[in-house]
Design a protein around this motif. Structure first.
Motif, mmCIF file in Angstrom:
data_model
loop_
_atom_site.group_PDB
_atom_site.id
_atom_site.type_symbol
_atom_site.label_atom_id
_atom_site.label_comp_id
_atom_site.label_asym_id
_atom_site.label_seq_id
_atom_site.Cartn_x
_atom_site.Cartn_y
_atom_site.Cartn_z
ATOM 1 N N THR A 197 37.372 43.974 42.594
ATOM 2 C CA THR A 197 37.546 42.929 41.592
ATOM 3 C C THR A 197 36.412 43.028 40.585
ATOM 4 O O THR A 197 35.348 43.571 40.888
ATOM 5 C CB THR A 197 37.568 41.530 42.246
ATOM 6 O OG1 THR A 197 37.886 40.561 41.252
ATOM 7 C CG2 THR A 197 36.231 41.202 42.876
ATOM 8 N N VAL A 199 35.826 34.969 43.825
ATOM 9 C CA VAL A 199 36.492 35.261 45.101
ATOM 10 C C VAL A 199 36.769 33.919 45.751
ATOM 11 O O VAL A 199 35.835 33.189 46.116
ATOM 12 C CB VAL A 199 35.612 36.142 46.007
ATOM 13 C CG1 VAL A 199 36.322 36.388 47.324
ATOM 14 C CG2 VAL A 199 35.272 37.449 45.317
ATOM 15 N N LEU A 213 39.957 36.718 42.509
ATOM 16 C CA LEU A 213 40.560 37.303 43.705
ATOM 17 C C LEU A 213 40.802 36.182 44.703
ATOM 18 O O LEU A 213 39.876 35.464 45.079
ATOM 19 C CB LEU A 213 39.632 38.349 44.323
ATOM 20 C CG LEU A 213 40.064 38.909 45.691
ATOM 21 C CD1 LEU A 213 41.319 39.772 45.551
ATOM 22 C CD2 LEU A 213 38.940 39.703 46.336
ATOM 23 N N ALA A 267 32.837 37.522 38.679
ATOM 24 C CA ALA A 267 34.043 37.687 39.498
ATOM 25 C C ALA A 267 34.156 36.493 40.426
ATOM 26 O O ALA A 267 33.157 36.049 41.005
ATOM 27 C CB ALA A 267 33.947 38.984 40.298
ATOM 28 N N ASP A 297 44.282 36.752 39.737
ATOM 29 C CA ASP A 297 44.674 38.092 39.268
ATOM 30 C C ASP A 297 45.113 38.970 40.430
ATOM 31 O O ASP A 297 45.940 39.868 40.255
ATOM 32 C CB ASP A 297 43.488 38.744 38.558
ATOM 33 C CG ASP A 297 43.054 37.960 37.325
ATOM 34 O OD1 ASP A 297 43.777 37.993 36.326
ATOM 35 O OD2 ASP A 297 41.993 37.298 37.389
ATOM 36 N N GLN A 298 44.547 38.707 41.594
ATOM 37 C CA GLN A 298 44.916 39.486 42.771
ATOM 38 C C GLN A 298 44.765 38.598 43.996
ATOM 39 O O GLN A 298 43.820 37.823 44.111
ATOM 40 C CB GLN A 298 44.015 40.718 42.903
ATOM 41 C CG GLN A 298 44.405 41.642 44.062
ATOM 42 C CD GLN A 298 43.474 42.862 44.162
ATOM 43 O OE1 GLN A 298 42.477 42.934 43.471
ATOM 44 N NE2 GLN A 298 43.827 43.791 45.024
ATOM 45 N N GLN A 304 37.741 38.192 36.553
ATOM 46 C CA GLN A 304 38.947 38.184 37.383
ATOM 47 C C GLN A 304 38.755 37.239 38.560
ATOM 48 O O GLN A 304 37.643 36.956 38.997
ATOM 49 C CB GLN A 304 39.260 39.592 37.893
ATOM 50 C CG GLN A 304 39.622 40.587 36.814
ATOM 51 C CD GLN A 304 39.988 41.948 37.396
ATOM 52 O OE1 GLN A 304 39.794 42.201 38.591
ATOM 53 N NE2 GLN A 304 40.521 42.816 36.555
#
Length: 788
Positions: A554, A720, A560, A718, A733-734, A558
């Motif tokens: 990642t 998480v 995650l 990022a 995004d994921q 973004q």
């Protein structure tokens, strides 16, 4: 012993304490000697400590010199001044020479004894002791009376000498008759001056008198010599009461000074001991707490939080107390014992065997008590651990205990732990309570023993009352010193156990450490790039991996999402990022560098971690939001609060950012606590922000606004996000789906709905098919595909 190792940084303090203890012990142990002198000299001898008087009449000194050899008389003349106008001569020698056993004292003692007897008057027949046997005197008398023929042949000078001796004999006889038929110093002086008595015979006679006294001569001669000095002072017009009072005043002043010295030295010793012990405890707490701060959850779990608290508090307190006792008692006891033994051996009383009896008796008492209490002392600390653990569980679980109405049960559990500790403490305290009475019994029996046999010595004249009293005091000091050592030896094992427990923490190897050659990301490296490469993890005591084969990457900007059923390993996975645990397989890299190659401070500076339960610290809202340090500005703090949706309720609190936060954040709600924890992590502007189910206490509206603000404002980091709710991560995004530690699905929300049965099952439990945008046929197809 581990306790002794703690003093290696305090050698100077130990040296100072030993010096002070030596001073204190010498001052204390000098007091019995002065007490003995007060009894023997001040009371029995009227304050006259030496056979050598301070002042003496010239005539009296001449009388004494009649019974001295020429060498001794010369030595005595050298230490006395010339006679003043009152015919008084003053002693000018050293105190060592006039002290008991000194050179001048030994010379003058016997002549003073003889002169005292002569001043009181002795039978004429007793003169044989000083002038030879009666047969020798008859021969001398026969030789002294010449025949008429011999007298005719004599010169006028010889005849004059004979007439002089005859006149001297006549005068001597008149003096003897005047003294009631007894020979006194006056008649003896006439005999010597008239040439009737040889001085050498007087010296030999005095020595023969001393030899006949035998072993009692020393004591008798000293007492008689002191009586002579008393009579001499009276003859000079000196009041004996003044001499005695002056001596007692001098002794009292000296003893008071010694007490003052001992008091000051003891206070200083206590101050040194307290400061040293406190310094040791402070250093141990700092070192222990510093080590605990570097523990990973694995090490914390190894000891348990309750045990770590006990080791940092109660155990170190035991060590501090033992350190104080070591300096004040362990060092003092041998010094006191050695000095007392030296003083006892310096005065040969013949009662030294009583000390051995006392030590054997004390050893027997202490040995029995130690055998009974030592096993209990070793168990006591584990019972303290259990009480602390139980109390911590009760306080942490107070709400569920009340909700399930388990107060009585938990109180019984606490009472059981407390009762075990109480029972052990009562046993040891009761056993140790016998020590002092038994010690007093031993000491009193030894005192009776010394008095019994010492009284016989006093009766035989080989010991004085003061010496016996001093011997009792020294014996008690020796017994007390030995008792102190044995009592401390009972206390030290508990401290030794505590030191061992603290040492276990300090020497415990940590599983998470800084690398030997740390690395930093290149300046051109991408910021916030987090990569998992085939990551696996297994807990130290586990048999199988908790996480296995996880791969993802990642980037900054973004989001995650990580989701999965309970126990699937979500929290464990994200705890690997800030190295709360280290991977056991694969690698995790941040900005192109393996996280294990970065220093912990550098890695954690780049990561903002919000745990499941956002714990706050006592202080204010501002102190909590600026927990990262001075790197957080006021603007950063307020911006983080706006993003975390905490600004509104902070403004409503009295004092705003200065409003107080109690320990653990107990004065704010769960949702507020989570938002403050999120704001705290965002305020330091990390490269990676890890939300470990940090939205669970937020309502859906606040959750949505917070995610919206994160998307707008946190674009350089990022994200998480571990979540249980689909709504929290559906716009990520994921998304990674975990099941039993394995990745069973990766993709966006839409992709996972169509190809990951595990994700679809979680989604169905929270949202309807219409909300998911799926038909029943599509759902069935995905689920059937998963089963196949």
């Amino acid at each position: 012993m581990r306790i002794l190792k703690l003093f290696k940084k305090h050698i100077l303090a130990l040296f100072a304490a030993i010096v002070l203890i030596v001073i204190s012990c010498n001052a204390d142990l000098a007091l019995p000697t002065y007490m003995s002198d007060i009894v023997d000299v001040g009371v029995q001898q009227g304050g006259i400590a030496s056979p050598v008087p301070d002042t003496i009449r010239a005539e009296s000194l001449d009388d004494l010199e009649l019974f001295m050899s020429a060498k001794d008389a010369k030595a005595v003349e050298a230490v006395f001044s010339k006679a003043d106008k009152n015919d008084i001569r003053t002693y000018e020698g050293t105190e060592e020479e006039r002290a008991d056993g000194g050179k001048i004292a030994d010379i003058m003692s016997l002549p003073e004894t003889v002169v005292l007897s002569l001043n009181q008057g002795i039978d004429a027949n007793s003169m044989g002791d000083m002038m030879g046997s009666s047969s020798e005197k008859d021969d001398n008398a026969a030789q002294a009376m010449p025949t008429p023929e011999q007298m005719a042949a004599m010169t006028p000078e010889q005849l004059a000498e004979i007439q002089q001796k005859a006149a001297a004999a006549q005068n001597m006889q008149k003096q003897i008759d005047a003294d009631g038929g007894k020979i006194t110093m006056k008649s003896l002086r006439l005999g010597v001056e008239g040439g009737l008595i040889d001085q050498g015979k007087l010296v030999e006679g005095a020595n023969q008198m001393a030899d006949k006294m035998g072993s009692m001569s020393g004591s008798i001669v000293t007492q008689r010599a002191v009586s002579y000095v008393q009579d001499e002072y009276k003859a000079q017009g000196i009041d004996p009461a003044d001499v005695q009072n002056a001596y007692l005043s001098r002794m009292a002043t000296t003893m008071f000074g010694l007490c003052l010295v001992s008091l000051v030295a003891t206070i200083l010793t206590g101050a040194v001991a307290s400061r040293t012990a406190c310094s040791i405890a402070r250093d141990l707490r700092r070192e222990t707490f510093n080590k605990v701060m570097h523990f990973s959850p694995a090490e914390v779990g190894k000891f348990s939080q309750a045990s770590l608290i006990t080791r940092c508090t109660n155990d170190i307190q035991q060590i501090q107390m033992a350190a104080t006792l070591f300096i004040r008692m362990c060092l003092m006891a041998p010094v006191m014992g050695i000095v007392a033994v030296m003083r006892v051996l310096a005065n040969h009383t013949g009662l030294e065997w009583t000390i051995a009896v006392a030590i054997i008796a004390v050893s027997a008492v202490v040995g029995v008590l130690m055998g009974l209490t030592m096993p209990k002392f070793k168990k006591m600390q584990s019972f303290v651990d259990r009480v602390n653990l139980t109390a911590r569980e009760l306080l942490d679980g107070l709400m569920p205990i009340r909700s399930f109405n388990r107060e009585e049960h938990e109180l019984e559990r606490f009472d059981k732990a407390s009762l075990d500790l109480m029972t052990t403490q009562l046993y040891t305290n009761r056993a140790m309570s016998f020590m002092m009475p038994l010690m007093m019994l031993v000491m009193n029996c030894i005192t009776v023993l010394i008095v019994w046999f010492g009284a016989q010595g006093v009766s035989d004249g080989v010991m004085q009352v003061g010496n016996m009293m001093a011997f009792i005091s020294y014996t008690m000091q020796i017994v007390m010193a030995f008792m102190i050592l044995t009592m401390v030896s009972v206390i030290l094992p508990r401290a030794e156990v505590a030191a061992e427990r603290v040492e276990e923490v300090i020497t415990c190897p940590t599983s998470i450490n800084d690398p030997s050659s740390p690395k930093l990301p290149a300046t051109s490296a991408s910021r916030g790039e987090l990569t998992f490469r085939d990551v696996s993890f297994q807990y130290p005591d586990a048999r199988a991996d908790v996480i296995s084969g996880v791969n993802f990457t990642t980037h900054a900007g973004q989001m995650l999402g990580i989701i999965g059923s309970t126990g699937s390993g979500k929290s464990t996975l994200v705890q690997l990022i800030p190295r709360l645990y280290d991977v056991t397989g694969g690698s995790i890299s941040l900005d192109g560098i393996d996280v294990r190659d970065m220093t912990l401070s550098e890695l954690r500076r780049r990561i903002g971690y919000i745990p499941q339960q956002g714990r706050l610290f006592s202080g204010t809202v501002e102190s909590n939001l600026k927990f990262a340090g001075n790197m957080v500005s006021d603007e950063d703090m307020r911006q983080a609060a706006r993003v975390a949706q905490a600004e509104d309720f902070i403004a409503e609190r009295e004092g705003g950012y200065d409003s107080p936060i109690s320990q653990g954040g107990s004065n704010v709600s769960g949702g507020q606590r989570q938002r403050l924890a999120i704001a705290r992590a965002l305020a330091k502007k990390p490269e990676v922000v890890v939300f470990d189910d940090s939205f669970s206490a937020l309502d859906y509206k606040t959750d949505a606004r917070l995610r919206e603000e994160l998307a707008k404002n946190v674009t350089d980091a990022a994200l998480v996000v571990v979540a249980q709710r689909i709504a929290t991560i559906m716009h990520a995004d994921q998304i990674i789906v975990l099941d039993d530690g394995h990745v069973v699905g990766t993709g966006t929300h839409e992709e996972l709905l169509h190809n990951c049965p595990a994700y679809l099952e979680i989604a169905q439990s929270q949202l309807s098919a219409e909300e998911l945008g799926l038909t029943q046929e599509e759902i069935a197809a995905v689920m059937e595909g998963g089963e196949r």
